[in-house]
Design an enzyme around this catalytic site. Structure first.
Site, PDB file in Angstrom:
ATOM      1  N   PHE A 151      13.217 -10.506   6.202  1.00 45.81           N
ATOM      2  CA  PHE A 151      13.099 -11.051   4.839  1.00 45.81           C
ATOM      3  C   PHE A 151      14.414 -11.700   4.393  1.00 45.81           C
ATOM      4  O   PHE A 151      14.413 -12.773   3.802  1.00 45.81           O
ATOM      5  CB  PHE A 151      12.765  -9.953   3.819  1.00 45.81           C
ATOM      6  N   ARG A 192      25.445  -7.090  11.460  1.00 37.77           N
ATOM      7  CA  ARG A 192      25.561  -7.965  12.644  1.00 37.77           C
ATOM      8  C   ARG A 192      26.229  -9.292  12.285  1.00 37.77           C
ATOM      9  O   ARG A 192      25.574 -10.235  11.840  1.00 37.77           O
ATOM     10  CB  ARG A 192      24.170  -8.211  13.247  1.00 37.77           C
ATOM     11  N   VAL A 194      26.135  -1.254   4.245  1.00 36.13           N
ATOM     12  CA  VAL A 194      25.958  -0.885   2.831  1.00 36.13           C
ATOM     13  C   VAL A 194      26.194   0.604   2.582  1.00 36.13           C
ATOM     14  O   VAL A 194      26.365   1.025   1.444  1.00 36.13           O
ATOM     15  CB  VAL A 194      24.572  -1.286   2.257  1.00 36.13           C
ATOM     16  N   SER A 232       8.565  -1.506  -1.621  1.00 30.23           N
ATOM     17  CA  SER A 232       7.542  -1.506  -0.569  1.00 30.23           C
ATOM     18  C   SER A 232       6.261  -0.952  -1.175  1.00 30.23           C
ATOM     19  O   SER A 232       6.311  -0.244  -2.194  1.00 30.23           O
ATOM     20  CB  SER A 232       7.991  -0.581   0.568  1.00 30.23           C
ATOM     21  N   TYR A 277      10.781   7.933   4.044  1.00 28.04           N
ATOM     22  CA  TYR A 277      10.806   6.479   3.791  1.00 28.04           C
ATOM     23  C   TYR A 277      10.120   6.189   2.456  1.00 28.04           C
ATOM     24  O   TYR A 277      10.639   5.445   1.617  1.00 28.04           O
ATOM     25  CB  TYR A 277      10.135   5.703   4.935  1.00 28.04           C
ATOM     26  N   PRO A 333       6.449  -5.325  -0.818  1.00 29.27           N
ATOM     27  CA  PRO A 333       5.589  -5.920   0.207  1.00 29.27           C
ATOM     28  C   PRO A 333       4.803  -4.875   0.995  1.00 29.27           C
ATOM     29  O   PRO A 333       5.245  -3.726   1.165  1.00 29.27           O
ATOM     30  CB  PRO A 333       6.577  -6.638   1.134  1.00 29.27           C
ATOM     31  N   GLU A 360      11.728  -7.372  12.161  1.00 29.77           N
ATOM     32  CA  GLU A 360      12.211  -6.362  13.124  1.00 29.77           C
ATOM     33  C   GLU A 360      11.899  -4.947  12.644  1.00 29.77           C
ATOM     34  O   GLU A 360      12.207  -3.959  13.325  1.00 29.77           O
ATOM     35  CB  GLU A 360      13.729  -6.525  13.322  1.00 29.77           C
ATOM     36  N   PHE A 361      11.322  -4.850  11.434  1.00 30.64           N
ATOM     37  CA  PHE A 361      11.123  -3.555  10.778  1.00 30.64           C
ATOM     38  C   PHE A 361      10.464  -2.489  11.682  1.00 30.64           C
ATOM     39  O   PHE A 361      10.980  -1.379  11.821  1.00 30.64           O
ATOM     40  CB  PHE A 361      10.280  -3.777   9.507  1.00 30.64           C
TER      41      PHE A 361
HETATM   42  P1  NDP Z   1      14.507  -6.214   9.337  1.00 32.98           P
HETATM   43  O1  NDP Z   1      14.757  -5.037  10.198  1.00 32.98           O
HETATM   44  O2  NDP Z   1      14.091  -7.486   9.972  1.00 32.98           O
HETATM   45  O3  NDP Z   1      15.790  -6.494   8.402  1.00 32.98           O
HETATM   46  C1  NDP Z   1      16.520  -5.450   7.839  1.00 32.98           C
HETATM   47  C2  NDP Z   1      17.854  -5.986   7.396  1.00 32.98           C
HETATM   48  O4  NDP Z   1      18.592  -4.923   6.781  1.00 32.98           O
HETATM   49  C3  NDP Z   1      18.695  -6.504   8.551  1.00 32.98           C
HETATM   50  O5  NDP Z   1      19.322  -7.703   8.178  1.00 32.98           O
HETATM   51  C4  NDP Z   1      19.724  -5.420   8.762  1.00 32.98           C
HETATM   52  O6  NDP Z   1      20.946  -5.995   9.218  1.00 32.98           O
HETATM   53  C5  NDP Z   1      19.893  -4.891   7.338  1.00 32.98           C
HETATM   54  N1  NDP Z   1      20.435  -3.530   7.323  1.00 32.98           N
HETATM   55  C6  NDP Z   1      19.845  -2.405   7.782  1.00 32.98           C
HETATM   56  N2  NDP Z   1      20.674  -1.360   7.655  1.00 32.98           N
HETATM   57  C7  NDP Z   1      21.819  -1.844   7.093  1.00 32.98           C
HETATM   58  C8  NDP Z   1      23.058  -1.268   6.733  1.00 32.98           C
HETATM   59  N3  NDP Z   1      23.299   0.044   6.902  1.00 32.98           N
HETATM   60  N4  NDP Z   1      24.015  -2.047   6.180  1.00 32.98           N
HETATM   61  C9  NDP Z   1      23.786  -3.376   6.009  1.00 32.98           C
HETATM   62  N5  NDP Z   1      22.642  -3.975   6.329  1.00 32.98           N
HETATM   63  C10 NDP Z   1      21.666  -3.218   6.885  1.00 32.98           C
HETATM   64  O7  NDP Z   1      13.389  -5.717   8.307  1.00 32.98           O
HETATM   65  P2  NDP Z   1      12.726  -6.406   7.011  1.00 32.98           P
HETATM   66  O8  NDP Z   1      13.239  -7.755   6.795  1.00 32.98           O
HETATM   67  O9  NDP Z   1      11.285  -6.195   7.151  1.00 32.98           O
HETATM   68  O10 NDP Z   1      13.247  -5.405   5.892  1.00 32.98           O
HETATM   69  C11 NDP Z   1      13.931  -5.815   4.731  1.00 32.98           C
HETATM   70  C12 NDP Z   1      13.577  -4.863   3.599  1.00 32.98           C
HETATM   71  O11 NDP Z   1      12.182  -4.952   3.320  1.00 32.98           O
HETATM   72  C13 NDP Z   1      13.851  -3.388   3.895  1.00 32.98           C
HETATM   73  O12 NDP Z   1      14.386  -2.800   2.722  1.00 32.98           O
HETATM   74  C14 NDP Z   1      12.455  -2.821   4.191  1.00 32.98           C
HETATM   75  O13 NDP Z   1      12.377  -1.455   3.891  1.00 32.98           O
HETATM   76  C15 NDP Z   1      11.619  -3.656   3.267  1.00 32.98           C
HETATM   77  N6  NDP Z   1      10.194  -3.765   3.574  1.00 32.98           N
HETATM   78  C16 NDP Z   1       9.751  -4.232   4.790  1.00 32.98           C
HETATM   79  C17 NDP Z   1       8.380  -4.386   5.031  1.00 32.98           C
HETATM   80  C18 NDP Z   1       7.840  -4.847   6.328  1.00 32.98           C
HETATM   81  O14 NDP Z   1       6.649  -4.583   6.610  1.00 32.98           O
HETATM   82  N7  NDP Z   1       8.583  -5.546   7.147  1.00 32.98           N
HETATM   83  C19 NDP Z   1       7.403  -4.091   3.972  1.00 32.98           C
HETATM   84  C20 NDP Z   1       7.984  -3.585   2.755  1.00 32.98           C
HETATM   85  C21 NDP Z   1       9.313  -3.463   2.567  1.00 32.98           C
HETATM   86  P3  NDP Z   1      21.927  -5.391  10.322  1.00 32.98           P
HETATM   87  O15 NDP Z   1      21.109  -4.606  11.279  1.00 32.98           O
HETATM   88  O16 NDP Z   1      22.570  -6.592  10.915  1.00 32.98           O
HETATM   89  O17 NDP Z   1      22.885  -4.560   9.529  1.00 32.98           O
HETATM   90  C1  8X3 Z   2       7.126  -1.201   4.894  1.00 31.22           C
HETATM   91  C2  8X3 Z   2       5.648  -1.185   4.752  1.00 31.22           C
HETATM   92  O1  8X3 Z   2       3.558   0.281   4.937  1.00 31.22           O
HETATM   93  O2  8X3 Z   2       5.220   0.460   6.686  1.00 31.22           O
HETATM   94  O3  8X3 Z   2       7.743  -0.742   3.758  1.00 31.22           O
HETATM   95  O4  8X3 Z   2       5.630   1.404   4.542  1.00 31.22           O
HETATM   96  S1  8X3 Z   2       4.991   0.326   5.254  1.00 31.22           S
END
Ligand code: NDP
Ligand code: 8X3
Length: 252
Positions: free
Chosen positions: A14, A35, A61, A140, A153, A183, A189-190
């Protein structure tokens, strides 16, 4: 639009898509994640394609001191932040209380809750000083319903929802908007991170229906940030059409 947008978790998913959407309409960006190489290549790409300025900051963070020091030491022109997008976050494991790992729980709480608080607390004084700003917190559907083995979570995303509500109340006098976006299933990559590299388990999350893309979520964030000054979306749930809530997904 010439705004400054601060995005956490911009190295993938995202956050990366969000950075791209704002860059495409002429906003400048502060992109952050752990990264640094991914941030550097995104910076280069966005600056070249859109002629905007990008500041890339590599930090975790969870590291309170580094978060505050990095933000306090921003060059003055970069302190004029208009929008903060608290997006960095993760799920680790999908295990019952008795088998879940304490380390996974702590990482999720430290990142999704404490990390979001640190970044927000560091940036809020800039907003308050200018009497304007917009905070987008990535929640989420897991904030809305608890699902089996989602325990910690879901709790962290529930906390994001409560924190967003509190921020909205306390920041009212300063004309600062607070939007929580929730979302459903989206391909990023989640799931690979949640299932620790198990491709089969990650793929299974998205089988039998069309999930959201990172761009779908980024478009929604952009929409919330482009509304008139007097309009604020407080809380928004976005799911694939095949998903009713955190639990019910129709798979063909
Ligand atoms: P990704 O894994 O693709 O992206 C996660 C991002 O968070 C990466 O850029 C990662 O960067 C960063 N991150 C994770 N841990 C840390 C840390 N300790 N310090 C700094 N940066 C960090 O997943 P999404 O894009 O899907 O997730 C983004 C957000 O959306 C999250 O909060 C997730 O919970 C939420 N979400 C996702 C959903 C999904 O289905 N994909 C649905 C609902 C919510 P790096 O590893 O380089 O630090
Ligand atoms: C990510 C969506 O349904 O895996 O927050 O919790 S779910």
């Amino acid at each position: 639009m010439n705004r400054i947008v601060f995005v956490t978790g911009a190295s993938s998913g995202f956050g990366k898509a969000i950075a791209e959407k704002f860059a495409a309409i002429g906003d400048h960006l502060i992109i952050t994640a752990r990264r640094g190489d991914a941030l550097q290549s995104l910076k280069k790409d966005l600056e070249t394609r859109f002629g905007i300025k990008v500041l890339s900051l590599e930090f975790d963070v969870r590291d309170k001191e580094v978060v505050f020091k990095t933000i306090e030491n921003l060059p003055d022109e970069w302190k004029e932040i208009d929008i903060l997008i608290n997006n960095a976050g993760l799920a680790l494991g999908r295990d019952s209380f008795d088998s879940a790992s304490l380390d996974d729980w702590e990482t999720m709480i430290d990142t999704n809750v404490k990390g979001l608080l640190y970044v927000s607390k560091a940036i809020m004084p800039f907003f308050v000083r200018r009497n304007k700003g917009h905070i987008i917190n990535m929640g989420s559907v897991a904030a809305k319903e608890v699902y089996d083995k989602g325990n910690v979570y879901c709790a962290t995303k529930n906390a994001v929802e409560s924190i967003s509500h509190s921020m909205r109340i306390e920041l009212l006098p300063h004309h600062i908007k607070v939007t929580a976006i929730h979302p459903g299933a989206a391909v990023t990559e989640f799931s690979m991170i949640r299932f620790k590299g198990d491709q089969e388990k990650a793929d299974a999350v998205y089988t039998g229906f069309k999930p959201l893309s990172a761009e779908d979520v980024a478009d929604t964030v952009l929409y919330c940030c482009n509304l008139p000054e007097h309009v604020c979306i407080n809380d928004l749930v976005i799911t694939p059409t095949a998903q009713a809530d955190a639990i019910y997904i129709h798979r063909e």
